[in-house]
Motif scaffolding. Structure first.
Motif, mmCIF file in Angstrom:
data_model
loop_
_atom_site.group_PDB
_atom_site.id
_atom_site.type_symbol
_atom_site.label_atom_id
_atom_site.label_comp_id
_atom_site.label_asym_id
_atom_site.label_seq_id
_atom_site.Cartn_x
_atom_site.Cartn_y
_atom_site.Cartn_z
ATOM 1 N N PHE A 26 5.634 23.681 -34.105
ATOM 2 C CA PHE A 26 5.149 22.988 -35.290
ATOM 3 C C PHE A 26 6.326 22.420 -36.078
ATOM 4 C CE2 PHE A 26 1.968 26.668 -35.042
ATOM 5 C CZ PHE A 26 1.186 25.993 -34.108
ATOM 6 N N GLY A 27 6.252 21.134 -36.418
ATOM 7 C CA GLY A 27 7.373 20.465 -37.063
ATOM 8 C C GLY A 27 7.082 20.019 -38.479
ATOM 9 N N PHE A 28 8.148 19.577 -39.174
ATOM 10 C CA PHE A 28 8.013 19.016 -40.515
ATOM 11 C C PHE A 28 6.952 17.916 -40.521
ATOM 12 C CE2 PHE A 28 12.508 19.985 -42.376
ATOM 13 C CZ PHE A 28 12.096 21.278 -42.629
ATOM 14 N N GLY A 29 6.295 17.773 -41.660
ATOM 15 C CA GLY A 29 5.314 16.710 -41.800
ATOM 16 C C GLY A 29 4.002 17.003 -41.129
ATOM 17 N N GLY A 30 3.799 18.253 -40.674
ATOM 18 C CA GLY A 30 2.535 18.615 -40.043
ATOM 19 C C GLY A 30 2.388 18.097 -38.635
ATOM 20 N N SER A 31 3.495 17.911 -37.913
ATOM 21 C CA SER A 31 3.446 17.478 -36.515
ATOM 22 C C SER A 31 3.361 18.724 -35.637
ATOM 23 C CB SER A 31 4.701 16.660 -36.170
ATOM 24 O OG SER A 31 4.698 16.317 -34.799
ATOM 25 N N ASN A 32 2.187 18.987 -35.081
ATOM 26 C CA ASN A 32 1.926 20.238 -34.387
ATOM 27 C C ASN A 32 1.614 20.002 -32.911
ATOM 28 O OD1 ASN A 32 1.841 21.668 -37.002
ATOM 29 N ND2 ASN A 32 -0.076 20.539 -37.260
ATOM 30 N N CYS A 33 2.075 20.920 -32.062
ATOM 31 C CA CYS A 33 1.767 20.815 -30.639
ATOM 32 C C CYS A 33 1.676 22.218 -30.043
ATOM 33 C CB CYS A 33 2.842 20.011 -29.908
ATOM 34 S SG CYS A 33 2.440 19.687 -28.161
ATOM 35 N N SER A 34 0.633 22.438 -29.253
ATOM 36 C CA SER A 34 0.456 23.680 -28.516
ATOM 37 C C SER A 34 0.283 23.343 -27.035
ATOM 38 C CB SER A 34 -0.763 24.453 -29.013
ATOM 39 O OG SER A 34 -0.598 24.861 -30.351
ATOM 40 N N LEU A 35 0.899 24.144 -26.178
ATOM 41 C CA LEU A 35 0.812 23.964 -24.725
ATOM 42 C C LEU A 35 0.161 25.187 -24.105
ATOM 43 C CD1 LEU A 35 4.476 22.742 -24.004
ATOM 44 C CD2 LEU A 35 2.463 21.314 -24.504
ATOM 45 N N VAL A 36 -0.715 24.969 -23.136
ATOM 46 C CA VAL A 36 -1.249 26.061 -22.327
ATOM 47 C C VAL A 36 -0.641 25.977 -20.946
ATOM 48 C CG1 VAL A 36 -3.292 27.058 -21.225
ATOM 49 C CG2 VAL A 36 -3.428 26.222 -23.592
ATOM 50 N N SER A 57 10.070 14.363 -33.424
ATOM 51 C CA SER A 57 9.076 14.787 -34.416
ATOM 52 C C SER A 57 9.431 16.176 -34.911
ATOM 53 C CB SER A 57 7.670 14.766 -33.817
ATOM 54 O OG SER A 57 7.609 15.582 -32.655
ATOM 55 N N ALA A 58 10.731 16.339 -35.241
ATOM 56 C CA ALA A 58 11.257 17.624 -35.709
ATOM 57 C C ALA A 58 11.028 18.692 -34.645
ATOM 58 C CB ALA A 58 10.650 17.990 -37.057
#
Length: 401
Positions: free
Chosen positions: A386-396, A164-165
């Motif tokens: 954060f990837g192309f196409g609005g594929s976002n992920c945050s880790l705590v 996902s980029a």
């Protein structure tokens, strides 16, 4: 979510092989970007190349997997005693109870680029078929790196590749956490691998996103990305009894898909806000508990602006943050894993790494961006990918005190 322990972790980037080499450079505020001299590429940009990849020899039984991406995977796995830790867990729970979830963007596409140069010539002198020794499934195929690492480590649980980029190897932490929570597996190897190739460099150049100088994330007058390569792996397990002081935990995962545009983020970073808020909720903590944010921070004007607005909306300007991509380059599909390990090292060492190369922070980005390392204990860190196409992920991530 139920917290999981990062039982062991490692990374290899242009800064060096293994945790110590990388931390020494970060602690000294040194990078390892260089003018692009990769392959036949002729572009005025800077890259981050991992030392020693070309010299790696894939073990004979897995020779069909030979490509730059899998060579880097093998090289990185051999650092920091990571293989031995995986073998210990396999001995405890069984190989079929250990899953494997890896991220990549271009996988072994360089192998295809090289194969195209060797296409066969027919009787009329026209270029035709790819050479018979080219193995797409084991090299270019996105699943190649997962298949290779599973065979290399001897794990037999569920295995997959996320592509996902630039969010790829952050999202795999979520895949693993869900599988463990569902009882399908007891442990997981997660991470990402991405390597330099012509497609990536010329592709980002065509988008006018490459910087002619070392990347300056969040900087005034920043000009774009410096592409790097890297690999990172972490071994996730359930917390057994009382977690030992100093243990690093995966406490929360937040994902979103804002679908604003194929290659540009929402200008206010709405998807990024959703991912960060979701990660905090997953961890059961409030924004003030985060002591450090490793920003996605690619050094492109629009991406940094959108993320900066999103971070300000969630955290205000009082949470220390930086992008380590000025040191490592943007490792694309490996970035989430690489920067999760950097967060773990920052918590272990009690030091927040500065964003190097940036001389002055863009005044429009109202965040506490670090231009110098800061010695400070960190109980929780947030990692944005954060990837192309609005594929976002945050880790705590958190540390046990």
């Amino acid at each position: 979510m139920q917290a999981l322990e990062l039982k062991h972790y490692t990374l290899s980037t242009c800064l060096g092989l293994g945790r110590d080499a990388n931390w020494q450079k970060l602690a000294a505020q040194q990078g390892a970007l260089k003018p692009c001299d990769f392959e036949t590429i002729d572009l005025p940009t800077w890259i981050g190349e991992v030392p020693g990849v070309d010299a790696v020899v894939i073990r004979a039984a897995l020779a069909d997997f030979d490509c730059r991406n899998n060579r880097l995977a093998q090289l990185a796995l051999q650092q920091d005693g990571f293989i031995e830790s995986v073998q210990q867990v396999i001995a405890q729970v069984g190989a079929d109870r250990v899953g494997l979830f890896l991220g990549t963007s271009t996988s072994g596409i360089l192998q295809t680029e090289l194969a195209y140069r060797r296409r066969e010539t027919d009787a009329d002198g026209k270029l035709g078929a790819l050479p018979p020794d080219f193995r797409y499934a084991e090299t270019h195929n996105t699943y190649s790196v997962a298949a290779f690492v599973a065979a290399f480590l001897g794990v037999r649980g569920p295995a997959l590749t996320v592509s996902s980029a630039c969010s790829s190897s952050a999202k795999v932490f979520g895949n693993a956490a869900r599988m463990i929570e569902a009882g399908v597996i007891d442990a997981a190897v997660v991470g990402g691998v991405d390597t330099l190739c012509l497609t990536t460099l010329y592709g980002f150049n065509s988008l006018q996103l490459l910087s002619p100088e070392p990347a300056q994330p969040y900087g005034e007058g920043r000009q774009g990305i410096s592409i790097g390569e890297g690999a990172a792996f972490a071994l996730l397990t359930k917390v057994q009894g009382e977690a030992q002081p100093g243990s690093i935990l995966l406490c929360g995962v937040g994902e979103s898909s804002d679908a604003h545009h194929m290659s540009s983020p929402h200008p206010e970073g709405l998807g990024a806000q959703m991912a960060m808020k979701s990660a905090l909720a997953s961890a059961g903590i409030t924004p003030d508990r985060i002591g450090y944010i490793n920003l996605h921070g690619t050094a492109t004007p629009s991406n940094d602006a959108a993320e900066g607005r999103a971070v300000h909306a969630v955290f205000g300007r009082h949470t220390a943050c930086s992008s380590t991509k000025g040191a490592t380059g943007h490792t694309l599909g490996a970035a989430g894993g690489v920067e999760a390990v950097i967060c773990a090292m920052a918590m272990t060492n009690g030091m927040l790494p500065a964003g190097i190369n940036t001389q002055a922070v863009d005044a429009a980005l109202d965040v506490d961006y670090l231009l110098q390392n800061r010695a400070e204990p960190i109980d929780y860190a947030l990692n944005n990918s954060f990837g192309f196409g609005g594929s976002n992920c945050s880790l705590v991530l958190g540390v046990v005190r």
